[in-house]
Write a protein that holds these residues in place. Structure first.
Motif, PDB file in Angstrom:
ATOM      1  N   GLN A 150       8.924 -22.586 -16.946  1.00 58.76           N
ATOM      2  CA  GLN A 150       9.114 -23.509 -15.815  1.00 58.76           C
ATOM      3  C   GLN A 150      10.568 -23.523 -15.341  1.00 58.76           C
ATOM      4  OE1 GLN A 150       7.182 -27.024 -17.676  1.00 58.76           O
ATOM      5  NE2 GLN A 150       5.565 -26.742 -16.130  1.00 58.76           N
ATOM      6  N   LEU A 151      11.103 -22.307 -15.209  1.00 60.65           N
ATOM      7  CA  LEU A 151      12.478 -22.136 -14.748  1.00 60.65           C
ATOM      8  C   LEU A 151      12.528 -21.076 -13.655  1.00 60.65           C
ATOM      9  CD1 LEU A 151      14.378 -22.012 -18.162  1.00 60.65           C
ATOM     10  CD2 LEU A 151      14.510 -23.867 -16.472  1.00 60.65           C
ATOM     11  N   PRO A 152      13.416 -21.229 -12.662  1.00 56.56           N
ATOM     12  CA  PRO A 152      13.607 -20.147 -11.702  1.00 56.56           C
ATOM     13  C   PRO A 152      14.000 -18.863 -12.429  1.00 56.56           C
ATOM     14  CG  PRO A 152      14.695 -22.146 -10.934  1.00 56.56           C
ATOM     15  CD  PRO A 152      14.257 -22.407 -12.358  1.00 56.56           C
ATOM     16  N   PRO A 153      13.564 -17.719 -11.940  1.00 58.41           N
ATOM     17  CA  PRO A 153      13.902 -16.453 -12.603  1.00 58.41           C
ATOM     18  C   PRO A 153      15.393 -16.260 -12.821  1.00 58.41           C
ATOM     19  CG  PRO A 153      12.213 -16.079 -10.953  1.00 58.41           C
ATOM     20  CD  PRO A 153      12.662 -17.505 -10.793  1.00 58.41           C
ATOM     21  N   SER A 154      16.217 -16.706 -11.871  1.00 64.00           N
ATOM     22  CA  SER A 154      17.659 -16.514 -11.989  1.00 64.00           C
ATOM     23  C   SER A 154      18.260 -17.346 -13.117  1.00 64.00           C
ATOM     24  CB  SER A 154      18.350 -16.856 -10.669  1.00 64.00           C
ATOM     25  OG  SER A 154      18.077 -18.192 -10.295  1.00 64.00           O
ATOM     26  N   VAL A 155      17.569 -18.405 -13.512  1.00 69.05           N
ATOM     27  CA  VAL A 155      18.023 -19.217 -14.650  1.00 69.05           C
ATOM     28  C   VAL A 155      17.537 -18.597 -15.954  1.00 69.05           C
ATOM     29  CG1 VAL A 155      17.878 -21.482 -15.763  1.00 69.05           C
ATOM     30  CG2 VAL A 155      18.091 -21.328 -13.268  1.00 69.05           C
ATOM     31  N   TYR A 156      16.291 -18.141 -15.955  1.00 71.65           N
ATOM     32  CA  TYR A 156      15.694 -17.605 -17.176  1.00 71.65           C
ATOM     33  C   TYR A 156      16.218 -16.212 -17.517  1.00 71.65           C
ATOM     34  CZ  TYR A 156      12.235 -15.885 -20.473  1.00 71.65           C
ATOM     35  OH  TYR A 156      11.624 -15.350 -21.582  1.00 71.65           O
ATOM     36  N   ALA A 157      16.319 -15.342 -16.519  1.00 71.76           N
ATOM     37  CA  ALA A 157      16.719 -13.952 -16.768  1.00 71.76           C
ATOM     38  C   ALA A 157      17.623 -13.471 -15.634  1.00 71.76           C
ATOM     39  CB  ALA A 157      15.492 -13.062 -16.893  1.00 71.76           C
ATOM     40  N   PRO A 158      18.861 -13.957 -15.593  1.00 72.09           N
ATOM     41  CA  PRO A 158      19.737 -13.684 -14.451  1.00 72.09           C
ATOM     42  C   PRO A 158      20.065 -12.217 -14.226  1.00 72.09           C
ATOM     43  CG  PRO A 158      20.959 -14.710 -16.262  1.00 72.09           C
ATOM     44  CD  PRO A 158      19.506 -14.821 -16.602  1.00 72.09           C
ATOM     45  N   LYS A 159      19.927 -11.379 -15.244  1.00 69.71           N
ATOM     46  CA  LYS A 159      20.273  -9.967 -15.090  1.00 69.71           C
ATOM     47  C   LYS A 159      19.054  -9.075 -14.919  1.00 69.71           C
ATOM     48  CE  LYS A 159      24.664 -10.811 -15.723  1.00 69.71           C
ATOM     49  NZ  LYS A 159      25.607 -10.720 -14.584  1.00 69.71           N
TER      50      LYS A 159
END
Length: 261
Positions: free
Chosen positions: A229-238
């Motif tokens: 339940q997190l934006p992709p950029s928060v969960y896996a920024p790279k």
């Protein structure tokens, strides 16, 4: 305040992922972002950590209030997410009843536009996730946006959904009096398959510069991010998917300068 509506009349093309991914990146860049979930299935709502059936207010209440809605009523439907600068107007299943209950009421196509005008000073960007059905919800989302973002899965059946979406834009713009600005976003691209490449080529052949020159790849990190339940950029920024959305956002922000000029 810049408003982007994320729409397509085919499901499973990446509308909710695109909405959350762009919203998360904008929030990280210090922009004040509001995500609006107008889909009765409430995927965006659940994605950002809310149970749609346990909320005191939602987008449904905005439509019920209609043209008489106040700023305070709009604000009561908006919730802060776990991500700084990112707020949500959640959906509930009750939205599925709007066409039957209120579809024939005068002025129903501009309810969301009026509501957003009341909170325009609070946000820099608004992203609206739309159900794949032409009805009062899609009409409202299209009526208030500066640009329509149309995710299209890079497979042949998705082209049919895009054709329907383009006919809808043509139909609605006749009553609106001017055309829509739109960007077609190739999604779920798999470079290993001939189908993805061929579909991308057909998109460009048919729609030219309206197609973003990049593509959003298939990325398992998107699914993992939604589970957390997190934006992709928060969960896996790279991750490669996030890098693609970063490129897309840069492109869209350049277009936004034209849209609001």
């Amino acid at each position: 305040m810049i408003v982007w509506t994320v729409a397509n009349q085919k499901g499973g093309v990446g509308k909710t992922t695109t909405t959350v991914a762009l919203a998360g990146l904008l929030a990280e860049r210090g922009q004040r972002v509001l995500c609006i979930d107008t889909d009765p299935h409430a995927s965006l709502t659940y994605y950002l950590g809310f149970d749609s059936e346990e909320l005191p207010a939602s987008a449904y209440d905005v439509f019920v209030a209609g043209k008489n809605i106040t700023r305070e009523q709009v604000k009561q439907t908006i919730l802060p997410s776990e991500v700084d600068n990112l707020h949500v107007m959640p959906a509930t299943m009750a939205l599925a009843t709007l066409d039957r209950k209120l579809g024939n009421h005068g002025g129903m196509g501009l309810v969301l536009k009026r509501a957003l005008a009341l909170v325009a000073q609070d946000y820099d960007y608004v992203l609206i996730d739309v159900p794949p059905v032409l009805g009062v919800l899609m009409v409202n989302a299209l009526a208030c946006c500066h640009r329509v973002l149309i995710p299209v899965q890079t497979e042949f059946l998705a082209l049919k959904g895009l054709d329907r979406m383009m006919r809808t834009l043509t139909l609605i713009q006749k009553s609106r009096g001017h055309g829509y600005s739109y960007t077609i976003i190739p999604t779920l691209y798999d470079k290993r398959t001939r189908a993805s490449l061929d579909t991308y080529k057909k998109l460009v052949e048919r729609y030219g510069k309206s197609v973003w020159s990049g593509m959003i790849p298939i990325d398992t990190k998107f699914r993992d991010a939604s589970n957390q339940q997190l934006p992709p950029s928060v969960y896996a920024p790279k991750s490669r998917g996030v890098l693609a959305y970063q490129s897309l956002l840069t492109h869209l922000q350049q277009l936004a300068q034209q849209d609001t000029a």
